[in-house]
Design a protein around this motif. Structure first.
Motif, PDB file in Angstrom:
ATOM      1  N   CYS A 212      -6.671   4.531   7.138  1.00  0.00           N
ATOM      2  CA  CYS A 212      -8.031   4.715   6.670  1.00  0.00           C
ATOM      3  C   CYS A 212      -8.903   5.216   7.811  1.00  0.00           C
ATOM      4  CB  CYS A 212      -8.561   3.386   6.146  1.00  0.00           C
ATOM      5  SG  CYS A 212     -10.297   3.441   5.729  1.00  0.00           S
ATOM      6  N   PRO A 213      -9.658   6.291   7.589  1.00  0.00           N
ATOM      7  CA  PRO A 213     -10.517   6.828   8.643  1.00  0.00           C
ATOM      8  C   PRO A 213     -11.645   5.874   9.008  1.00  0.00           C
ATOM      9  CG  PRO A 213     -10.895   7.994   6.562  1.00  0.00           C
ATOM     10  CD  PRO A 213      -9.715   7.078   6.352  1.00  0.00           C
ATOM     11  N   LYS A 214     -11.932   4.944   8.116  1.00  0.00           N
ATOM     12  CA  LYS A 214     -13.045   4.023   8.381  1.00  0.00           C
ATOM     13  C   LYS A 214     -12.593   2.734   9.045  1.00  0.00           C
ATOM     14  CE  LYS A 214     -16.471   5.442   5.029  1.00  0.00           C
ATOM     15  NZ  LYS A 214     -17.195   5.065   3.814  1.00  0.00           N
ATOM     16  N   CYS A 215     -11.570   2.083   8.450  1.00  0.00           N
ATOM     17  CA  CYS A 215     -11.216   0.754   8.953  1.00  0.00           C
ATOM     18  C   CYS A 215      -9.802   0.696   9.522  1.00  0.00           C
ATOM     19  CB  CYS A 215     -11.404  -0.294   7.846  1.00  0.00           C
ATOM     20  SG  CYS A 215     -10.188  -0.202   6.544  1.00  0.00           S
ATOM     21  N   GLY A 216      -9.040   1.786   9.408  1.00  0.00           N
ATOM     22  CA  GLY A 216      -7.716   1.812  10.032  1.00  0.00           C
ATOM     23  C   GLY A 216      -6.626   1.119   9.247  1.00  0.00           C
ATOM     24  N   ALA A 217      -6.933   0.680   8.035  1.00  0.00           N
ATOM     25  CA  ALA A 217      -5.915   0.025   7.212  1.00  0.00           C
ATOM     26  C   ALA A 217      -4.941   1.057   6.659  1.00  0.00           C
ATOM     27  CB  ALA A 217      -6.591  -0.724   6.071  1.00  0.00           C
ATOM     28  N   LYS A 218      -3.767   0.566   6.277  1.00  0.00           N
ATOM     29  CA  LYS A 218      -2.790   1.462   5.645  1.00  0.00           C
ATOM     30  C   LYS A 218      -3.300   1.867   4.278  1.00  0.00           C
ATOM     31  CE  LYS A 218       1.161  -0.820   6.026  1.00  0.00           C
ATOM     32  NZ  LYS A 218       2.586  -1.075   5.782  1.00  0.00           N
ATOM     33  N   MET A 219      -3.145   3.139   3.959  1.00  0.00           N
ATOM     34  CA  MET A 219      -3.631   3.635   2.677  1.00  0.00           C
ATOM     35  C   MET A 219      -2.595   3.417   1.582  1.00  0.00           C
ATOM     36  SD  MET A 219      -6.554   4.917   3.661  1.00  0.00           S
ATOM     37  CE  MET A 219      -7.192   6.175   2.566  1.00  0.00           C
ATOM     38  N   LEU A 220      -3.050   3.416   0.336  1.00  0.00           N
ATOM     39  CA  LEU A 220      -2.170   3.345  -0.823  1.00  0.00           C
ATOM     40  C   LEU A 220      -2.344   4.609  -1.639  1.00  0.00           C
ATOM     41  CD1 LEU A 220      -2.876  -0.239  -2.201  1.00  0.00           C
ATOM     42  CD2 LEU A 220      -0.840   0.513  -1.007  1.00  0.00           C
ATOM     43  N   ARG A 221      -1.290   4.989  -2.337  1.00  0.00           N
ATOM     44  CA  ARG A 221      -1.414   6.126  -3.243  1.00  0.00           C
ATOM     45  C   ARG A 221      -2.213   5.681  -4.461  1.00  0.00           C
ATOM     46  NH1 ARG A 221       1.428  11.065  -4.049  1.00  0.00           N
ATOM     47  NH2 ARG A 221       0.153  12.157  -5.559  1.00  0.00           N
ATOM     48  N   GLU A 222      -3.246   6.428  -4.759  1.00  0.00           N
ATOM     49  CA  GLU A 222      -4.058   6.080  -5.913  1.00  0.00           C
ATOM     50  C   GLU A 222      -3.223   6.176  -7.183  1.00  0.00           C
ATOM     51  OE1 GLU A 222      -8.576   6.986  -7.295  1.00  0.00           O
ATOM     52  OE2 GLU A 222      -7.285   8.696  -6.913  1.00  0.00           O
ATOM     53  N   GLY A 223      -3.260   5.158  -8.002  1.00  0.00           N
ATOM     54  CA  GLY A 223      -2.503   5.156  -9.244  1.00  0.00           C
ATOM     55  C   GLY A 223      -1.069   4.687  -9.082  1.00  0.00           C
ATOM     56  N   SER A 224      -0.660   4.361  -7.853  1.00  0.00           N
ATOM     57  CA  SER A 224       0.696   3.889  -7.627  1.00  0.00           C
ATOM     58  C   SER A 224       0.837   2.437  -8.085  1.00  0.00           C
ATOM     59  CB  SER A 224       1.046   3.973  -6.145  1.00  0.00           C
ATOM     60  OG  SER A 224       0.357   2.961  -5.431  1.00  0.00           O
ATOM     61  N   TYR A 225       2.064   1.978  -8.104  1.00  0.00           N
ATOM     62  CA  TYR A 225       2.333   0.595  -8.504  1.00  0.00           C
ATOM     63  C   TYR A 225       1.518  -0.387  -7.651  1.00  0.00           C
ATOM     64  CZ  TYR A 225       4.961  -3.750  -8.907  1.00  0.00           C
ATOM     65  OH  TYR A 225       5.320  -5.048  -9.081  1.00  0.00           O
ATOM     66  N   HIS A 226       1.528  -0.162  -6.355  1.00  0.00           N
ATOM     67  CA  HIS A 226       0.823  -1.078  -5.452  1.00  0.00           C
ATOM     68  C   HIS A 226      -0.686  -1.035  -5.674  1.00  0.00           C
ATOM     69  CE1 HIS A 226       4.313  -2.265  -3.206  1.00  0.00           C
ATOM     70  NE2 HIS A 226       4.710  -1.017  -3.200  1.00  0.00           N
ATOM     71  N   HIS A 227      -1.170   0.156  -5.948  1.00  0.00           N
ATOM     72  CA  HIS A 227      -2.599   0.276  -6.211  1.00  0.00           C
ATOM     73  C   HIS A 227      -2.955  -0.457  -7.498  1.00  0.00           C
ATOM     74  CE1 HIS A 227      -6.269   2.757  -7.460  1.00  0.00           C
ATOM     75  NE2 HIS A 227      -6.640   1.939  -6.500  1.00  0.00           N
ATOM     76  N   GLU A 228      -2.098  -0.342  -8.497  1.00  0.00           N
ATOM     77  CA  GLU A 228      -2.356  -1.021  -9.763  1.00  0.00           C
ATOM     78  C   GLU A 228      -2.351  -2.537  -9.590  1.00  0.00           C
ATOM     79  OE1 GLU A 228       0.161   0.423 -12.864  1.00  0.00           O
ATOM     80  OE2 GLU A 228      -0.710   2.419 -12.665  1.00  0.00           O
ATOM     81  N   LEU A 229      -1.423  -3.018  -8.772  1.00  0.00           N
ATOM     82  CA  LEU A 229      -1.384  -4.455  -8.471  1.00  0.00           C
ATOM     83  C   LEU A 229      -2.705  -4.899  -7.872  1.00  0.00           C
ATOM     84  CD1 LEU A 229       2.014  -5.409  -6.826  1.00  0.00           C
ATOM     85  CD2 LEU A 229       1.179  -5.969  -9.102  1.00  0.00           C
ATOM     86  N   LEU A 230      -3.182  -4.119  -6.941  1.00  0.00           N
ATOM     87  CA  LEU A 230      -4.429  -4.434  -6.264  1.00  0.00           C
ATOM     88  C   LEU A 230      -5.582  -4.465  -7.257  1.00  0.00           C
ATOM     89  CD1 LEU A 230      -5.656  -4.632  -3.276  1.00  0.00           C
ATOM     90  CD2 LEU A 230      -6.346  -2.283  -3.694  1.00  0.00           C
ATOM     91  N   MET A 231      -5.622  -3.475  -8.110  1.00  0.00           N
ATOM     92  CA  MET A 231      -6.695  -3.414  -9.093  1.00  0.00           C
ATOM     93  C   MET A 231      -6.621  -4.620 -10.036  1.00  0.00           C
ATOM     94  SD  MET A 231      -8.153  -0.865  -7.993  1.00  0.00           S
ATOM     95  CE  MET A 231      -9.361  -0.176  -9.111  1.00  0.00           C
ATOM     96  N   ALA A 232      -5.407  -4.995 -10.409  1.00  0.00           N
ATOM     97  CA  ALA A 232      -5.229  -6.141 -11.303  1.00  0.00           C
ATOM     98  C   ALA A 232      -5.743  -7.413 -10.640  1.00  0.00           C
ATOM     99  CB  ALA A 232      -3.760  -6.279 -11.673  1.00  0.00           C
TER     100      ALA A 232
END
Ligand SMILES: [Zn+2]
Length: 61
Positions: A35-55
């Motif tokens: 992440c350009p702002k906080c340096g965290a690892k990015m996730l693919r938008e709409g990916s399984y992991h992203h969906e988990l996060l949203m849930a």
């Protein structure tokens, strides 16, 4: 091109921490982007992991 990870070209990577979006770069997994702002690892938008996060987020309400 290998058929694995075929989620199409385009799309975005999203930061799970601050939700910054950046354009997904072909050939570079979002998880390898920072992440350009906080340096965290990015996730693919709409990916399984992203969906988990949203849930998870949705449940917290
Ligand atoms: Zn971030």
């Amino acid at each position: 091109m290998e058929p694995r990870h075929d989620m199409g070209t385009g799309g975005n990577c999203i930061c799970p921490k601050c939700e910054t979006l950046m354009e997904h770069r072909r050939g570079i997994p979002c998880q390898d982007e920072k992440c350009p702002k906080c340096g965290a690892k990015m996730l693919r938008e709409g990916s399984y992991h992203h969906e988990l996060l949203m849930a998870k987020r949705a449940k917290k309400k």
